[in-house]
Design an enzyme around this catalytic site. Structure first.
Site, PDB file in Angstrom:
ATOM      1  N   GLY A 103       0.673  -1.227   0.033  1.00 21.23           N
ATOM      2  CA  GLY A 103       0.194  -0.037  -0.051  1.00 21.23           C
ATOM      3  C   GLY A 103       0.902   1.311  -0.051  1.00 21.23           C
ATOM      4  N   VAL A 136       9.062 -12.642  -2.543  1.00 22.36           N
ATOM      5  CA  VAL A 136       7.616 -11.823  -2.597  1.00 22.36           C
ATOM      6  C   VAL A 136       6.669 -12.805  -1.893  1.00 22.36           C
ATOM      7  CG1 VAL A 136       6.115 -10.686  -3.976  1.00 22.36           C
ATOM      8  CG2 VAL A 136       8.489 -10.741  -4.648  1.00 22.36           C
ATOM      9  N   TYR A 147       4.965   4.418  22.163  1.00 19.61           N
ATOM     10  CA  TYR A 147       5.086   5.251  21.141  1.00 19.61           C
ATOM     11  C   TYR A 147       4.845   6.626  20.999  1.00 19.61           C
ATOM     12  CZ  TYR A 147       3.339   5.484  16.082  1.00 19.61           C
ATOM     13  OH  TYR A 147       2.738   5.581  14.771  1.00 19.61           O
TER      14      TYR A 147
END
EC number: 1.-.-.-
Length: 560
Positions: free
Chosen positions: A138, A273, A474
């Protein structure tokens, strides 16, 4: 031409969607106070594509003919826009460089296979031609895993798996689904939920990332407390290498030597892949509830999350923000109308009278899934733990807000860049015993670097992804660089001290964003030189010609 949709070439997400502050009355004042940017002044505009110069494609006739024979004439593109889209991911360095038209090396062609046979033909053709192949999902990667090496003289092919996006089958007896690697998060979930199943994997990039990308970067989702990280979810897959295919069946567990499955998860395209994977799926839960809580301070929140992780409760989400991130969250709220706004003001006044320091309060979200009785029992357990640590329950309303906003935060980076400011993230994981030190060391290091650079900077943090032995921290940081200095140089200075503070305080270089090129300089400190030797040996044995995404995952000086 292909009908695969892509993100903006210059920023996060799709055209027509952006972050706006006009409907958030507290945000402008917050930004002015924390990073010194006046939002009443108009921001800049991203460049138009006509403003940048794209290097010509170097795709030769012979390789071009083989690629078109493999996937069809209309599925091989040398279009400048598509090539630029496939040059960078969406990291801060990526966005700064693409906006500036800094394109030292662009893929020479973008290829869109429809199935594994076509992937095999493309891989074989590329390797036979001694070209470079970079798998592309993406395009949401933020650690530098997608960009060709700047001095690469060989032909570079970007292999976009966007056409391979189907759920192929579901083994309902085993709770497994076989899914093609190019499926985006929303497409996968839509196909699963129509049949009553869910994968439960929802990273921040959910709308713009793929199953293959999750596997390649060892992704983690917001609901990992229940569903696990992608390494837990992925049970088997097929991976194309030159002239062969690695096939791992979806077994619940196995004792077959060093785990080939684990070798491939997180390999960032360097071991082949991924074309499809078997993943764990679960029945769509009967109920889903996200409840907000408030702690008097960060230490109380950390202690509560640690205790919840070893309790009899099993929430899907355990998250607590530090005071800075809590103030940021409150500043991004839309204007409250009617009784809800008055209730919020009243609550904070009550807490103030109780002696709470409202500059230190920390917002928390806990998610629950399952039957009514199960959720009721878990809420009771969690509620007692939170009360023990001085916290209070805010309820479903703020929890629903978490669900609404969870995929929107990345758009703020573009908003800040339009105003000449940097906003980025670094995440890590450490044992519970070290989390407090990791947090303190990192915040101090960032603030010291802001002061050294002479900039007004802001750093905030949340805890998420709880495990038996520890959790993820985070961090998000923002600052407007000095106009007289190197923009990316100042960014690198701040990013470097944050990453180094992770290592120095016993944490890892990344919890779920992967290594890429951005984090590779810390790999040897993280897994040891001997551990890096093992990784280099594995990569070199599988790809001696360095045809598969060279330059990522290991430090520059370890490339052969």
């Amino acid at each position: 031409m292909t009908d695969v949709e892509h993100q903006k070439w210059w920023g996060w997400g799709v055209e027509g969607i952006a972050f706006h502050h006009e409907d958030k009355p507290a945000f402008a004042g917050f930004v002015l106070d924390k990073v010194g940017i006046d939002l009443t002044q108009p921001g800049g505009e991203p460049p138009t594509f006509d403003e940048i110069e794209v290097p010509a494609s170097r795709l030769g006739d012979d390789l071009g003919a083989q690629l078109r024979a493999a996937v069809g004439d209309h599925q091989v593109s040398t279009d400048d826009m598509l090539r630029v889209v496939h040059t960078y991911g969406k990291g801060m360095r990526d966005l700064v460089r693409v906006r500036a038209g800094d394109l030292p090396r662009v893929p020479d062609a973008v290829v869109y296979p429809a199935n594994e046979d076509e992937v095999r033909a493309v891989v074989d053709a590329v390797v036979a031609a001694d070209a470079v192949l970079i798998p592309f999902g993406g395009g949401s990667n933020i650690s530098g895993s997608l960009t060709p090496q700047p001095h690469e003289e060989r032909t570079v092919i970007s292999l976009d798996l966007g056409r391979m996006n189907r759920v192929l089958e579901i083994d309902e007896s085993s709770g497994l689904a076989r899914i093609q690697a190019g499926g985006l998060g929303p497409d996968i979930e839509e196909q699963l939920t129509t049949r009553g199943w869910t994968m439960g994997h929802q990273p921040d990039s959910f709308k713009h990332s793929t199953l293959g990308g999750w596997i390649a970067t060892r992704s983690s989702g917001m609901q990992s407390d229940k569903y696990g990280d992608i390494a837990d979810i992925t049970r088997g897959f097929r991976v194309v290498l030159p002239g062969k295919v690695v096939e791992l069946r979806p077994l619940p567990s196995t004792s077959t030597g060093p785990s080939v499955r684990e070798m491939i998860i997180g390999s960032e395209g360097r071991l082949g892949v991924v074309t499809e994977a078997w993943v764990n799926v679960h029945r769509v839960p009967e109920n889903r509830d996200v409840i907000a809580y408030l702690f008097p301070n960060w230490a109380a929140g950390l202690a509560a999350m640690a205790e919840i992780s070893t309790s009899d409760a099993s929430p899907t989400i355990t998250r607590v923000s530090d005071a800075n991130e809590t103030s940021f969250s409150l500043a991004t709220r839309k204007a409250s109308k009617g009784i809800s706004g008055k209730v919020g003001e009243g609550l904070f006044e009550v807490l103030r009278r109780r002696g709470w320091d409202l500059e230190k309060v920390c917002l928390s979200y806990i998610g629950y899934e399952g039957g009514t009785a199960k959720i009721r029992a878990e809420k009771s357990i969690v509620g007692k733990i939170i009360g023990k640590h001085g916290g209070i329950r805010l309820g479903r309303g703020p929890g629903a807000l978490y669900d609404q906003k969870k995929f929107d935060t990345p758009y703020i980076r573009d908003f800040l860049l339009d105003r000449g400011a940097i906003g980025d993230v670094s995440e890590t994981a450490a044992p519970w015993s070290k989390l407090g030190q990791v947090y303190t060391t990192t915040v101090r290091a960032a603030r010291a670097k802001f002061a050294e650079l002479g900039v007004t900077g802001f750093i905030m943090c949340h805890l998420s992804h709880s495990y038996h032995s520890g959790a993820c921290l985070y961090f998000t940081f923002a600052f407007p660089p000095n106009a007289d200095d190197d923009f990316l140089g100042q960014y690198d200075a701040v990013k470097t001290v944050i990453q180094q503070s992770f290592i120095d305080s016993g944490a890892t270089l990344s919890h779920h964003h992967g290594v890429g090129t951005d984090h590779a300089p810390w790999l040897e400190q993280d897994i040891s030189e001997a551990g890096t030797d093992l990784m280099v040996g594995l990569l070199r044995a599988a790809d001696p010609g360095r045809n598969l995404n060279p330059g990522t995952l290991i430090p520059d000086h370890r490339e052969w």
